[in-house]
Design a protein around this motif. Structure first.
Motif, PDB file in Angstrom:
ATOM      1  N   MET A 147      38.568  47.331 134.864  1.00  0.00           N
ATOM      2  CA  MET A 147      37.468  46.950 136.053  1.00  0.00           C
ATOM      3  C   MET A 147      36.306  48.092 135.563  1.00  0.00           C
ATOM      4  O   MET A 147      35.083  47.781 135.605  1.00  0.00           O
ATOM      5  N   VAL A 148      36.738  49.197 135.542  1.00  0.00           N
ATOM      6  CA  VAL A 148      35.750  50.497 135.228  1.00  0.00           C
ATOM      7  C   VAL A 148      35.364  50.278 133.681  1.00  0.00           C
ATOM      8  O   VAL A 148      34.078  50.405 133.536  1.00  0.00           O
ATOM      9  N   LEU A 149      35.981  49.845 132.882  1.00  0.00           N
ATOM     10  CA  LEU A 149      35.503  49.491 131.569  1.00  0.00           C
ATOM     11  C   LEU A 149      34.418  48.500 131.505  1.00  0.00           C
ATOM     12  O   LEU A 149      33.299  48.584 130.905  1.00  0.00           O
ATOM     13  N   SER A 150      34.424  47.299 132.284  1.00  0.00           N
ATOM     14  CA  SER A 150      33.631  46.272 132.489  1.00  0.00           C
ATOM     15  C   SER A 150      32.395  46.865 133.214  1.00  0.00           C
ATOM     16  O   SER A 150      31.286  46.399 132.807  1.00  0.00           O
ATOM     17  N   TRP A 151      32.565  47.646 134.082  1.00  0.00           N
ATOM     18  CA  TRP A 151      31.532  48.239 134.815  1.00  0.00           C
ATOM     19  C   TRP A 151      30.507  48.962 133.738  1.00  0.00           C
ATOM     20  O   TRP A 151      29.444  49.026 133.621  1.00  0.00           O
ATOM     21  N   LEU A 152      31.282  49.908 132.954  1.00  0.00           N
ATOM     22  CA  LEU A 152      30.748  50.663 131.976  1.00  0.00           C
ATOM     23  C   LEU A 152      29.796  49.718 130.904  1.00  0.00           C
ATOM     24  O   LEU A 152      28.700  50.159 130.624  1.00  0.00           O
ATOM     25  N   VAL A 153      30.366  48.703 130.515  1.00  0.00           N
ATOM     26  CA  VAL A 153      29.916  47.658 129.557  1.00  0.00           C
ATOM     27  C   VAL A 153      28.762  47.145 130.237  1.00  0.00           C
ATOM     28  O   VAL A 153      27.489  47.055 129.595  1.00  0.00           O
ATOM     29  N   TYR A 154      28.832  46.638 131.516  1.00  0.00           N
ATOM     30  CA  TYR A 154      27.748  45.967 132.074  1.00  0.00           C
ATOM     31  C   TYR A 154      26.518  47.283 132.233  1.00  0.00           C
ATOM     32  O   TYR A 154      25.371  46.506 132.065  1.00  0.00           O
ATOM     33  N   GLY A 155      26.707  48.146 132.534  1.00  0.00           N
ATOM     34  CA  GLY A 155      25.649  49.123 132.850  1.00  0.00           C
ATOM     35  C   GLY A 155      25.055  49.491 131.529  1.00  0.00           C
ATOM     36  O   GLY A 155      23.781  49.503 131.614  1.00  0.00           O
ATOM     37  N   LEU A 156      25.934  49.419 130.438  1.00  0.00           N
ATOM     38  CA  LEU A 156      25.173  49.796 129.207  1.00  0.00           C
ATOM     39  C   LEU A 156      24.308  48.724 128.603  1.00  0.00           C
ATOM     40  O   LEU A 156      23.261  48.904 128.303  1.00  0.00           O
ATOM     41  N   ILE A 157      24.737  47.390 128.848  1.00  0.00           N
ATOM     42  CA  ILE A 157      23.948  46.345 128.481  1.00  0.00           C
ATOM     43  C   ILE A 157      22.748  46.281 129.288  1.00  0.00           C
ATOM     44  O   ILE A 157      21.504  46.113 128.829  1.00  0.00           O
ATOM     45  N   GLN A 158      22.847  46.529 130.762  1.00  0.00           N
ATOM     46  CA  GLN A 158      21.636  46.582 131.743  1.00  0.00           C
ATOM     47  C   GLN A 158      20.707  47.493 130.889  1.00  0.00           C
ATOM     48  O   GLN A 158      19.357  47.444 130.832  1.00  0.00           O
ATOM     49  N   ALA A 159      21.090  48.843 130.794  1.00  0.00           N
ATOM     50  CA  ALA A 159      20.287  49.943 130.186  1.00  0.00           C
ATOM     51  C   ALA A 159      19.535  49.541 129.047  1.00  0.00           C
ATOM     52  O   ALA A 159      18.272  49.692 128.718  1.00  0.00           O
ATOM     53  N   ILE A 160      20.354  48.990 128.086  1.00  0.00           N
ATOM     54  CA  ILE A 160      19.766  48.559 126.790  1.00  0.00           C
ATOM     55  C   ILE A 160      18.511  47.478 126.872  1.00  0.00           C
ATOM     56  O   ILE A 160      17.392  47.675 126.486  1.00  0.00           O
ATOM     57  N   VAL A 161      18.774  46.237 127.848  1.00  0.00           N
ATOM     58  CA  VAL A 161      17.940  45.298 128.108  1.00  0.00           C
ATOM     59  C   VAL A 161      16.611  46.176 128.800  1.00  0.00           C
ATOM     60  O   VAL A 161      15.602  45.888 128.062  1.00  0.00           O
ATOM     61  N   ALA A 162      16.829  46.893 129.791  1.00  0.00           N
ATOM     62  CA  ALA A 162      15.877  47.607 130.356  1.00  0.00           C
ATOM     63  C   ALA A 162      14.920  48.573 129.547  1.00  0.00           C
ATOM     64  O   ALA A 162      13.659  48.342 129.241  1.00  0.00           O
ATOM     65  N   GLY A 163      15.678  49.212 128.465  1.00  0.00           N
ATOM     66  CA  GLY A 163      14.988  50.047 127.499  1.00  0.00           C
ATOM     67  C   GLY A 163      13.966  49.286 126.607  1.00  0.00           C
ATOM     68  O   GLY A 163      13.175  49.638 126.286  1.00  0.00           O
ATOM     69  N   ILE A 164      14.614  48.138 126.118  1.00  0.00           N
ATOM     70  CA  ILE A 164      13.902  47.164 125.102  1.00  0.00           C
ATOM     71  C   ILE A 164      12.661  46.578 125.846  1.00  0.00           C
ATOM     72  O   ILE A 164      11.547  46.687 125.310  1.00  0.00           O
ATOM     73  N   VAL A 165      12.971  46.303 127.271  1.00  0.00           N
ATOM     74  CA  VAL A 165      11.645  45.707 127.987  1.00  0.00           C
ATOM     75  C   VAL A 165      10.730  46.919 128.131  1.00  0.00           C
ATOM     76  O   VAL A 165       9.306  46.624 127.815  1.00  0.00           O
ATOM     77  N   PHE A 166      10.993  48.185 128.438  1.00  0.00           N
ATOM     78  CA  PHE A 166      10.189  49.425 128.400  1.00  0.00           C
ATOM     79  C   PHE A 166       9.437  49.740 127.203  1.00  0.00           C
ATOM     80  O   PHE A 166       8.308  49.960 127.184  1.00  0.00           O
ATOM     81  N   ALA A 167      10.084  49.557 126.009  1.00  0.00           N
ATOM     82  CA  ALA A 167       9.557  49.794 124.785  1.00  0.00           C
ATOM     83  C   ALA A 167       8.488  48.802 124.421  1.00  0.00           C
ATOM     84  O   ALA A 167       7.714  49.333 123.582  1.00  0.00           O
ATOM     85  N   LYS A 168       8.610  47.674 124.680  1.00  0.00           N
ATOM     86  CA  LYS A 168       7.786  46.549 124.537  1.00  0.00           C
ATOM     87  C   LYS A 168       6.619  46.875 125.518  1.00  0.00           C
ATOM     88  O   LYS A 168       5.378  46.546 125.013  1.00  0.00           O
ATOM     89  N   VAL A 169       6.689  47.056 126.825  1.00  0.00           N
ATOM     90  CA  VAL A 169       5.786  46.899 127.693  1.00  0.00           C
ATOM     91  C   VAL A 169       5.021  48.125 127.958  1.00  0.00           C
ATOM     92  O   VAL A 169       3.726  47.995 128.184  1.00  0.00           O
TER      93      VAL A 169
END
Length: 135
Positions: A111-133
């Motif tokens: 469960m904790v690893l799934s939270w870690l992966v979920y948060g990492l993916i969210q942060a990467i997606v947000a980072g890509i959006v920020f780098a573009k916008v």
């Protein structure tokens, strides 16, 4: 301030859709993991569901502010900048929080690893959006 709000709102909308869709896909493909949520540790009466749905926006605005402060440190094409941003966030924020969550709460490592992966993916997606916008 306007750039922070606009990029945070865009990332929040994208993460909301991603998170909501990802939840349905994860339940479909990883049902055993979600049986662990039938635990008194988790609120299941629905009284705070709105907080769950607002998470993408709270997270995005916080990361947007972080991006604005430190974006000069990330070099290269926007995809690489977004990836690096997500990895940095995961290392300095998610990993310590997941460590304390696992050590203090009655949850499994899966469960904790799934939270870690979920948060990492969210942060990467947000980072890509920020780098573009907001380069």
């Amino acid at each position: 301030m306007k750039k922070i709000l606009i990029s945070g709102l865009i990332a929040g909308c994208i993460l909301f859709v991603f998170s909501y869709g990802g939840l349905f896909l994860a339940i479909r493909f990883l049902p055993a993991l979600f049986t662990e949520y039938n635990n008194p540790l988790f609120n299941s009466n629905g009284s705070r569901d709105v907080l769950f749905y607002l998470h993408a926006f709270i997270f995005s605005f916080a990361l947007s502010w972080f991006w604005e402060r430190f974006k000069v440190l990330f070099k290269g094409p926007f995809m690489i900048r977004g990836l690096e941003f997500g990895l940095v966030y995961a290392l300095i924020a998610l990993l310590p929080v997941m460590w304390i969550s696992f050590s203090a709460l009655d949850v499994t490592i899966a469960m904790v690893l799934s939270w870690l992966v979920y948060g990492l993916i969210q942060a990467i997606v947000a980072g890509i959006v920020f780098a573009k916008v907001n380069p």
